[in-house]
Design an enzyme around this catalytic site. Structure first.
Site, PDB file in Angstrom:
ATOM      1  N   ASP A  72     129.993 119.894  -0.439  1.00  0.00           N
ATOM      2  CA  ASP A  72     131.440 120.089  -0.504  1.00  0.00           C
ATOM      3  C   ASP A  72     131.860 120.386  -1.942  1.00  0.00           C
ATOM      4  O   ASP A  72     131.108 121.020  -2.689  1.00  0.00           O
ATOM      5  CB  ASP A  72     132.143 118.834   0.036  1.00  0.00           C
ATOM      6  CG  ASP A  72     133.440 119.154   0.753  1.00  0.00           C
ATOM      7  OD1 ASP A  72     134.411 119.530   0.074  1.00  0.00           O
ATOM      8  OD2 ASP A  72     133.491 119.030   1.983  1.00  0.00           O
ATOM      9  N   HIS A 101     138.823 117.432  -1.821  1.00  0.00           N
ATOM     10  CA  HIS A 101     138.335 117.587  -0.449  1.00  0.00           C
ATOM     11  C   HIS A 101     137.051 116.798  -0.209  1.00  0.00           C
ATOM     12  O   HIS A 101     136.928 116.059   0.774  1.00  0.00           O
ATOM     13  CB  HIS A 101     138.108 119.075  -0.170  1.00  0.00           C
ATOM     14  CG  HIS A 101     137.811 119.411   1.244  1.00  0.00           C
ATOM     15  ND1 HIS A 101     136.531 119.439   1.764  1.00  0.00           N
ATOM     16  CD2 HIS A 101     138.627 119.748   2.273  1.00  0.00           C
ATOM     17  CE1 HIS A 101     136.576 119.785   3.035  1.00  0.00           C
ATOM     18  NE2 HIS A 101     137.836 119.979   3.376  1.00  0.00           N
ATOM     19  N   ASN A 191     139.367 126.211  11.416  1.00  0.00           N
ATOM     20  CA  ASN A 191     140.790 126.182  11.715  1.00  0.00           C
ATOM     21  C   ASN A 191     141.297 127.592  11.981  1.00  0.00           C
ATOM     22  O   ASN A 191     140.934 128.537  11.270  1.00  0.00           O
ATOM     23  CB  ASN A 191     141.560 125.563  10.551  1.00  0.00           C
ATOM     24  CG  ASN A 191     141.047 124.178  10.215  1.00  0.00           C
ATOM     25  OD1 ASN A 191     140.716 123.400  11.099  1.00  0.00           O
ATOM     26  ND2 ASN A 191     140.959 123.874   8.925  1.00  0.00           N
ATOM     27  N   SER A 258     137.944 120.020   9.004  1.00  0.00           N
ATOM     28  CA  SER A 258     137.206 119.516   7.839  1.00  0.00           C
ATOM     29  C   SER A 258     137.117 118.006   7.846  1.00  0.00           C
ATOM     30  O   SER A 258     136.127 117.432   7.381  1.00  0.00           O
ATOM     31  CB  SER A 258     137.904 119.961   6.541  1.00  0.00           C
ATOM     32  OG  SER A 258     137.633 121.309   6.251  1.00  0.00           O
TER      33      SER A 258
END
Length: 396
Positions: A72, A101, A191, A258
């Site tokens: 990530d 994130h 998404n 996520s």
């Protein structure tokens, strides 16, 4: 990746989606100010913790002995609820999480319990590895692929990839490399970003052997933004999510696949710790088979169920056949089940008395028909009083 950060009263939409390209890797200089939106120092228990019932699972397994890799934006190692075993920077920009994130994803997977803090992760006992493959909202598919391969070489048992990308041979090769090492790969289904509603498959979630995760709301239904174009295996909580953030803070209001993926990655770690002899395919099958049940397109087998995943006794299935969870039974209509009437103890007692008397009478009749004839054949008769024909003073 998809981000939604609550800071004070304002909501900062960092990005709605990330589409990765195959551009050559470039070294990005460490920014002068690496300050993602500030989180809050206060945190409340989120609905996923109540829905998943994690404390009921922990007496069986907390994920101890299992290594989970987070590929990530990096992970903030200073957060008190996050304990990193190792950090790897693939970007040349340092280990800091300049986006937030990766820190949020890590907290969902492995946030440790702290006295007085109601927030915690799914598998607080795991060993956590951070592989930083981007320093911004965008990323390079080559670094993403390298992060997956490095995680495999570092001995990861589970790899979480909260990234949506386009199909790419480099990425496919990295996924196959990790699967060949018996690693469970959990990836966000992606998404929906196109205004025309086109359902596109996202990667690496759409690759065979990857556990694709869609996002669910608190009612268990798929979030509208969760892509139904990717072959979703299960759902994870993906709306109104709370997690850890940079600067030893917390963030709420997160939404997207996520943040659904790390819930399932945490469950995969629990299963691997509970059943160390299962291979990566069997771990995926167990998670799918024990989910709460499909709710339509893009929901797979439904919301992940940690307790069933580590306790269910599943029938044997050939290794090359997936186990699909049966749909939940339909609820019975009102009044379909009658209440059992109470026991009438007086009636039971009367019935027993009648039965005893009947058996006694039958016994007497049997004696009269069998015993008396036998006595006559032996020369005796029932006794009768003998009356004399002459009576004296002493006679009666």
């Amino acid at each position: 990746m998809s981000f939604l950060v609550t800071a004070g009263r304002g909501v900062l939409a960092i990005a709605l989606a990330v589409l990765w390209t195959a551009a050559p890797a470039t070294a990005e200089a460490e920014p002068a100010r690496c300050r993602p939106a500030k989180g809050s120092l206060k945190v409340a228990e989120g609905w996923p913790q109540q829905r998943l019932g994690l404390p009921a699972v922990w007496p069986l397994t907390r994920g101890d002995g299992v290594t989970v890799a987070v590929v990530d934006s990096g992970v903030d190692p200073t957060h008190p609820q996050i304990r990193l075993t190792k950090s790897v920077d693939l970007t040349g920009t340092g280990y800091s999480d300049c986006v937030g994130h990766g820190t949020a994803v890590a907290g969902i997977i492995a946030g440790r319990q702290i006295a007085g803090v109601p927030y915690y992760g799914v598998a607080p006992g795991v060993r956590l590895i951070s592989l930083k493959q981007t320093n911004s909202e965008d990323g390079d598919v080559q670094l993403l692929a390298e992060g997956i391969k490095r995680a495999a070489d570092l001995g990861a048992d589970v790899i979480n990839v909260s990234v949506q990308a386009q199909d790419n041979p480099i990425l496919r090769q990295a996924v196959n490399y990790a699967l060949a090492k018996d690693i469970v790969i959990v990836a966000a289904a992606g998404n929906v970003t196109s205004e025309d509603g086109t359902l596109l498959p996202y990667y690496p979630a759409s690759y065979e052997g990857v556990l694709a995760v869609g996002a669910a709301a608190s009612d268990g239904r798929r979030v509208d933004s969760s892509s139904a174009g990717t072959p979703v295996a299960v759902l994870g909580p993906g709306k109104d999510i709370t997690s850890t953030w940079t600067g030893s803070s917390y963030v709420s209001g997160l939404e997207g696949t996520s943040f659904a993926a790390p819930y399932v990655a945490g469950v995969a770690a629990l299963v691997r710790a509970r059943f160390p002899d299962l291979d990566e395919q069997q771990v995926r099958q167990r998670i799918i088979a024990t989910a709460d049940g499909t709710l339509g397109a893009g929901t797979g087998s439904g919301m992940v169920n940690p307790l069933l995943a580590v306790t269910a006794i599943l029938p044997f299935e050939p290794a090359d056949q997936p186990v699909i969870a049966p749909p939940p039974p339909a609820p019975l209509p009102p009044g379909a089940v009658a209440k059992v009437p109470p026991v009438d103890h007086e009636a039971v007692g009367a019935a027993i008395t009648v039965g005893v008397l009947a058996l006694s009478g039958a016994g007497l009749v049997l004696a009269g028909r069998v015993v008396l004839p036998l006595g006559r054949r032996r020369g005796w008769r029932p006794g009768r009083p003998t009356v004399s024909s002459q009576r004296g003073d002493g006679d009666f």
